[in-house]
Motif scaffolding. Structure first.
Motif, PDB file in Angstrom:
ATOM      1  N   VAL A  34       0.926  -1.236  -0.058  1.00 32.85           N
ATOM      2  CA  VAL A  34       0.140  -0.014  -0.036  1.00 32.85           C
ATOM      3  C   VAL A  34       0.770   1.396   0.002  1.00 32.85           C
ATOM      4  O   VAL A  34       0.607   2.159  -0.728  1.00 32.85           O
ATOM      5  N   ALA A  37       2.287   1.627  -3.707  1.00 32.93           N
ATOM      6  CA  ALA A  37       1.334   1.902  -4.291  1.00 32.93           C
ATOM      7  C   ALA A  37       0.863   3.652  -4.154  1.00 32.93           C
ATOM      8  O   ALA A  37       0.715   4.206  -5.179  1.00 32.93           O
ATOM      9  N   ALA A  63       3.036   1.457  -9.541  1.00 30.05           N
ATOM     10  CA  ALA A  63       1.889   1.503  -8.795  1.00 30.05           C
ATOM     11  C   ALA A  63       0.807   0.727  -9.308  1.00 30.05           C
ATOM     12  O   ALA A  63       0.251  -0.080  -8.522  1.00 30.05           O
ATOM     13  N   SER A  66       2.093  -2.666  -7.900  1.00 26.94           N
ATOM     14  CA  SER A  66       1.524  -2.618  -6.464  1.00 26.94           C
ATOM     15  C   SER A  66       0.207  -3.097  -6.322  1.00 26.94           C
ATOM     16  O   SER A  66      -0.269  -3.820  -5.516  1.00 26.94           O
ATOM     17  N   VAL A  67      -0.787  -2.309  -6.901  1.00 26.62           N
ATOM     18  CA  VAL A  67      -2.248  -2.388  -6.852  1.00 26.62           C
ATOM     19  C   VAL A  67      -2.639  -3.608  -7.459  1.00 26.62           C
ATOM     20  O   VAL A  67      -3.468  -4.482  -6.785  1.00 26.62           O
ATOM     21  N   TYR A  68      -2.100  -4.243  -8.480  1.00 27.50           N
ATOM     22  CA  TYR A  68      -2.390  -5.599  -8.815  1.00 27.50           C
ATOM     23  C   TYR A  68      -2.300  -6.618  -7.846  1.00 27.50           C
ATOM     24  O   TYR A  68      -2.812  -7.646  -7.531  1.00 27.50           O
ATOM     25  N   ILE A  70      -1.920  -6.285  -4.611  1.00 25.58           N
ATOM     26  CA  ILE A  70      -2.754  -5.926  -3.491  1.00 25.58           C
ATOM     27  C   ILE A  70      -3.995  -6.619  -3.585  1.00 25.58           C
ATOM     28  O   ILE A  70      -4.411  -7.368  -2.849  1.00 25.58           O
TER      29      ILE A  70
END
Length: 88
Positions: A34, A37, A63, A66-68, A70
């Motif tokens: 997080v 991201a 980013a 990182s989001v993928y 998460i």
């Protein structure tokens, strides 16, 4: 103010990285992901504003990955390449 926003984004990414190197943050944990991201999203926005294409690509991919990760983790998936738990 623009510089302050960039510094905040950079400090977020660097704090997660250093925390991971010191063994205080799990690099596959939500906190690390997080923080990365958010920091990389901030830097992506500042790069878009200043039209720094290489920086947009670097931070934008950071980013997105990182989001993928998460989202994948939240859905019960492990790291890419790890076997999925039985029944998943």
């Amino acid at each position: 103010m623009y510089d302050v926003v960039q510094i905040v984004g950079s400090l977020l990414i660097l704090s997660a990285f250093v925390g991971s190197l010191l063994g205080r943050i799990d690099a596959s944990g939500y906190r690390y992901l997080v923080v990365n991201a958010v920091g990389s999203a901030i830097l992506t926005v500042t790069a878009i504003i200043s039209r720094e294409w290489g920086f947009i690509m670097l931070e934008g991919v950071w980013a997105v990955v990182s989001v993928y990760t998460i989202v994948r983790k939240a859905r019960g998936g492990g790291r890419p390449g790890e076997p999925q738990p039985q029944g998943a």
